[in-house]
Design an enzyme around this catalytic site. Structure first.
Site, PDB file in Angstrom:
ATOM      1  N   ASP A   1       0.843  -1.193   0.000  1.00 50.24           N
ATOM      2  CA  ASP A   1       0.000   0.000   0.000  1.00 50.24           C
ATOM      3  C   ASP A   1       0.886   1.254   0.000  1.00 50.24           C
ATOM      4  O   ASP A   1       2.119   1.153   0.005  1.00 50.24           O
ATOM      5  CB  ASP A   1      -0.925  -0.043   1.218  1.00 50.24           C
ATOM      6  CG  ASP A   1      -2.289   0.552   0.944  1.00 50.24           C
ATOM      7  OD1 ASP A   1      -2.384   1.456   0.087  1.00 50.24           O
ATOM      8  OD2 ASP A   1      -3.271   0.127   1.580  1.00 50.24           O
TER       9      ASP A   1
ATOM     10  N   ASP B   1     -10.578   2.546  -3.221  1.00 49.87           N
ATOM     11  CA  ASP B   1     -11.058   1.292  -2.644  1.00 49.87           C
ATOM     12  C   ASP B   1     -12.526   1.055  -2.972  1.00 49.87           C
ATOM     13  O   ASP B   1     -13.344   1.980  -2.923  1.00 49.87           O
ATOM     14  CB  ASP B   1     -10.936   1.323  -1.129  1.00 49.87           C
ATOM     15  CG  ASP B   1      -9.509   1.236  -0.660  1.00 49.87           C
ATOM     16  OD1 ASP B   1      -8.603   1.305  -1.500  1.00 49.87           O
ATOM     17  OD2 ASP B   1      -9.299   1.116   0.555  1.00 49.87           O
TER      18      ASP B   1
END
Length: 428
Positions: free
Chosen positions: A163, A224
């Site tokens: 990430d 997301d």
């Protein structure tokens, strides 16, 4: 995009010259879109195992999902990865700087969990962050790239998602490349999922996709996914709006990733589940499920295990499909796939409804002008298979004619058009 989860996969073996200049990624991984299960969308960062023993991020959760992958038929259908996302770590590294799992939730350690998953014929994935902290605030990788790469290899990791929270957007690309080099030096083939495009896009930076393909096996392009049809539509719109610049970089070994499948959770109806699956299939996206596999309704499980749909998603050409036309809020998505018949490829075509007017909506399209099917004089027509209804007999449709279908509100229909050279075709 700080504090928003982003999945991206970078693979294991890079061709490296003497000055550590990476020329091409060829680690032998992700020749087809990766398939598996991932924890984040469904289980987020639930860490209170006293209150939520069946939902907390723990060794028990991932063992249970691995067992369900086998017993419910997902492994045999091609779903092979079981991936931990954020919140697995202890709050601090040990005295030698080595990452540690939370001892209460992962009492036997990560190597034990990886072995358990491998013993069931599955592969194991894990999560880290290129910045100083993960999105949930656990230790990040800055200053520990080499050590973390060696630790993950020792644990038996097969897939790693890195990430980009708490990282400098201007510097993160070099750090992703650096970590990839250390990872490849371990000699363990690890599918590498990167997140830097999503962070750059949110800052108005156009990612260098050639550099991505040299570094990563897959990458998250945008935000997301959440448990709603609206979220699916928003991500799909990003992919259609930017398809001209991202589609050319998608293919075997390097995939655009729109995020996980949310079928089987709370937010999608049956028809909306068909819609997400149809678009992800035509885009050739990675199929990483994020749900509670023990609670998936039979009709949703049937969608996820649909062999004809998985076959299209996993097509060896690896071409990403495109939105080719919108007719009265019905999107038409098309993807060339195998088999090739003569000089013509088969086409996967999805009709995706953005309508909610209460009744199935009929749409009639011209195969050549509206859908872009071949106008070759050699093609007499198409044998059309309904991929959501495997029991329906295929239709024979004449080339250059029209095709009519009726799509439920917020739903989708998905077909395979196989070129034919014979006669006895029909027109709508």
């Amino acid at each position: 995009m700080v504090n928003s989860k982003v999945d991206i996969v970078l693979l294991g073996t890079l061709f490296v010259c003497t000055a550590l200049v990476v020329h091409a990624l060829d680690n032998g991984l992700a020749h087809r879109p990766p398939m598996g299960w991932m924890s984040w969308e469904r289980y987020r960062c639930i860490t209170d195992c006293s209150k939520y023993p069946d939902e907390c991020i723990s060794e028990a959760l991932f063992k249970r999902m691995a067992d369900l992958m086998v017993s419910e038929g997902y492994r045999d259908a091609g779903y092979e990865y079981v991936n931990i996302d954020d919140c697995w770590m202890a709050d601090e590294r040990d005295e030698d700087g080595v990452l540690q799992p939370n001892k209460e939730r992962f009492p036997n350690g990560i190597k034990h969990l990886a072995d358990y998953i491998h013993e069931r014929g599955l592969k194991f994935g894990i999560y880290q962050d290129i910045g100083t902290k993960t999105c949930a605030g656990y230790p990040g990788m800055v200053g520990y790239f080499k050590l973390d790469a060696e630790t993950f290899a020792d644990w038996g990791v097969d897939f790693i998602k890195i990430d980009g929270c708490y990282a400098d957007v201007e510097l993160m690309v070099n750090d992703y490349i650096k970590f990839g080099e250390y990872m490849n030096r371990t000699g363990r083939p690890i599918l590498y999922s990167c997140s830097w495009p999503a962070y750059q896009e949110y800052d108005g930076i156009i990612p260098d996709y050639d550099q991505l393909k040299e570094t990563c096996n897959m990458w998250r392009n945008w935000g997301d996914i959440e448990d709603s049809h609206q979220s699916v539509v928003e991500i799909t719109k990003y992919f259609s709006d930017h398809q001209n610049r991202i589609v050319p970089h998608h293919g075997p070994g390097h995939w655009n990733d729109p995020d996980t499948l949310i079928l089987g959770n709370y937010g999608l109806s049956y028809d909306q589940s068909k819609s997400q699956l149809a678009v992800w299939t035509v885009m050739g996206a990675p199929l990483l499920i994020s749900n509670d596999l023990a609670k998936v309704r039979p009709e949703i499980k049937e969608l996820l295990l649909n062999k004809a749909i998985i076959r299209v998603n996993q097509d060896p050409l690896g071409i990403q499909g495109r939105l080719v036309k919108t007719v009265n809020k019905i999107e038409i998505w098309k993807r060339p796939i195998m088999p090739r018949v003569g000089h013509e490829l088969t086409q996967a075509i999805a009709f995706v409804s953005r309508r909610a007017d209460g009744a199935p909506y009929p749409v009639r399209v011209k195969l050549q002008e509206d859908v872009g099917l071949s106008n070759s004089t050699n093609i007499k027509g198409y044998k059309v298979y309904d991929l959501f209804d495997g029991k329906a007999a295929p239709l024979l449709v004449r080339a250059g004619s029209t095709f009519e279908t009726r799509i439920n509100p917020t739903g989708a229909n998905l077909y395979r058009f196989v070129p034919q050279f014979g006669t006895n075709f029909i027109s709508f």
